[in-house]
Each structure stands twice: as C-alpha cells, then as structure tokens.
Design a protein around this motif. Structure first.
Motif, mmCIF file in Angstrom:
data_model
loop_
_atom_site.group_PDB
_atom_site.id
_atom_site.type_symbol
_atom_site.label_atom_id
_atom_site.label_comp_id
_atom_site.label_asym_id
_atom_site.label_seq_id
_atom_site.Cartn_x
_atom_site.Cartn_y
_atom_site.Cartn_z
ATOM 1 N N VAL A 7 -6.706 1.359 3.707
ATOM 2 C CA VAL A 7 -6.562 0.250 4.652
ATOM 3 C C VAL A 7 -5.185 -0.381 4.518
ATOM 4 C CG1 VAL A 7 -9.035 -0.286 4.671
ATOM 5 C CG2 VAL A 7 -7.523 -1.512 3.096
ATOM 6 N N ARG A 8 -4.821 -1.104 5.560
ATOM 7 C CA ARG A 8 -3.590 -1.889 5.608
ATOM 8 C C ARG A 8 -4.015 -3.343 5.733
ATOM 9 N NH1 ARG A 8 -1.482 0.980 9.375
ATOM 10 N NH2 ARG A 8 0.194 1.809 8.117
ATOM 11 N N CYS A 9 -3.251 -4.241 5.136
ATOM 12 C CA CYS A 9 -3.579 -5.666 5.162
ATOM 13 C C CYS A 9 -2.445 -6.451 5.815
ATOM 14 C CB CYS A 9 -3.797 -6.171 3.731
ATOM 15 S SG CYS A 9 -4.176 -7.929 3.639
ATOM 16 N N ARG A 15 -6.277 2.853 8.018
ATOM 17 C CA ARG A 15 -5.067 3.668 8.197
ATOM 18 C C ARG A 15 -5.461 5.081 8.638
ATOM 19 N NH1 ARG A 15 -1.265 3.273 3.113
ATOM 20 N NH2 ARG A 15 0.021 4.519 4.511
ATOM 21 N N ARG A 16 -6.218 5.154 9.710
ATOM 22 C CA ARG A 16 -6.758 6.428 10.182
ATOM 23 C C ARG A 16 -5.654 7.448 10.453
ATOM 24 N NH1 ARG A 16 -10.554 9.468 12.149
ATOM 25 N NH2 ARG A 16 -12.416 8.230 11.988
ATOM 26 N N ASP A 17 -4.602 7.060 11.171
ATOM 27 C CA ASP A 17 -3.534 8.008 11.512
ATOM 28 C C ASP A 17 -2.850 8.557 10.265
ATOM 29 O OD1 ASP A 17 -4.144 7.605 14.167
ATOM 30 O OD2 ASP A 17 -2.427 6.295 14.559
ATOM 31 N N ASP A 18 -2.563 7.678 9.302
ATOM 32 C CA ASP A 18 -1.910 8.120 8.057
ATOM 33 C C ASP A 18 -2.817 9.056 7.271
ATOM 34 O OD1 ASP A 18 0.331 6.607 8.653
ATOM 35 O OD2 ASP A 18 -0.261 4.920 7.378
ATOM 36 N N LEU A 19 -4.099 8.711 7.191
ATOM 37 C CA LEU A 19 -5.048 9.554 6.459
ATOM 38 C C LEU A 19 -5.211 10.903 7.146
ATOM 39 C CD1 LEU A 19 -7.672 6.822 5.585
ATOM 40 C CD2 LEU A 19 -6.281 8.089 3.940
ATOM 41 N N GLU A 20 -5.275 10.888 8.473
ATOM 42 C CA GLU A 20 -5.443 12.137 9.222
ATOM 43 C C GLU A 20 -4.211 13.035 9.066
ATOM 44 O OE1 GLU A 20 -7.267 15.055 11.401
ATOM 45 O OE2 GLU A 20 -8.168 13.267 10.532
ATOM 46 N N PHE A 30 0.867 -1.167 0.000
ATOM 47 C CA PHE A 30 0.000 0.000 0.000
ATOM 48 C C PHE A 30 0.906 1.220 0.000
ATOM 49 C CE2 PHE A 30 0.332 -1.987 4.160
ATOM 50 C CZ PHE A 30 0.983 -1.010 4.887
ATOM 51 N N PRO A 31 0.405 2.368 -0.432
ATOM 52 C CA PRO A 31 1.255 3.555 -0.519
ATOM 53 C C PRO A 31 1.724 4.047 0.846
ATOM 54 C CG PRO A 31 -1.010 4.073 -1.149
ATOM 55 C CD PRO A 31 -0.947 2.604 -0.893
ATOM 56 N N ALA A 32 2.927 4.607 0.870
ATOM 57 C CA ALA A 32 3.442 5.246 2.078
ATOM 58 C C ALA A 32 2.589 6.480 2.357
ATOM 59 C CB ALA A 32 4.902 5.640 1.865
ATOM 60 N N PRO A 33 2.587 6.961 3.598
ATOM 61 C CA PRO A 33 1.742 8.121 3.927
ATOM 62 C C PRO A 33 1.935 9.312 2.987
ATOM 63 C CG PRO A 33 2.574 7.139 5.931
ATOM 64 C CD PRO A 33 3.250 6.417 4.785
#
Length: 111
Positions: free
Chosen positions: A74-76, A88-93, A13-16
C-alpha cells in the motif's frame, strides 16, 4: 493513524524495483491484512483506517497498515491528522504479474 512517534520519513515505502516477494507474501499472509487489501482493491479511491471498520483496535490497525506499507503493498498519503491508503496494484502487477489477483482469488474462494 500512525504509530506513536512515526515521522513522515517513516511513511516511505519501497520503490517498485525494491519490492521483495517474501515481504509481500508475508504482509498478505495475515487474515486481517488480507481483508484490508481486499477492501482497498474494491475501493473507488483512498481509504482511511477508520473507513475499513476493522475488527481490531486502532493501534493494531495502524500496525497492520505499517506492515503493508513497508512491504510495498500500500501507499500512504497524510492529510492533517488522517492517513489515507491506496493499494499499489500497478506496482505489484509490474513486479509480480498475476500475484495479487491470484492471492485475492484464493482468498475469495476460501483457500
């Protein structure tokens, strides 16, 4: 629970700092994916696709998770033959402050 032929490398998945607003919004634009995100947001921990009780086939559920994962929503984590997903709430925020809360609030209000 992945697509046939999907390898561990495909689970990336993409990095933040690689998150793109257009891809995140596209991933959240589908009602089924939005409901999946709502359920993950309310969960105490990681959930498997089967835990969500989605009104779609297993392959369709896998496709929706793939879209969410590739957009960085999301992370898997793979455990044997099962895949567990977390939001990935923290990364999205960090990348898009307030976006997820706004989208989830609007969805809850029926907007």
């Amino acid at each position: 629970m992945g697509t046939m032929g999907e390898t561990a490398a495909d689970m990336r998945f993409p990095a933040p700092d690689e998150l793109r607003l257009s891809e995140v919004l596209h991933a959240l634009s589908d009602p089924v994916r939005l409901r999946m995100v709502e359920m993950l947001d309310e969960a105490e921990g990681a959930l498997a696709c089967a835990d969500l009780g989605l009104p779609v086939s297993k392959s369709t559920g896998s496709h929706h998770f793939k879209v969410l994962r590739q957009a960085g929503v999301v992370r898997c984590r793979v455990d044997g033959t099962r895949r567990y997903y977390t939001l990935r709430r923290d990364d999205l925020e960090a990348r898009f402050p307030g976006l997820l809360d706004s989208v989830l609030s609007a969805a809850a209000a029926g907007a």
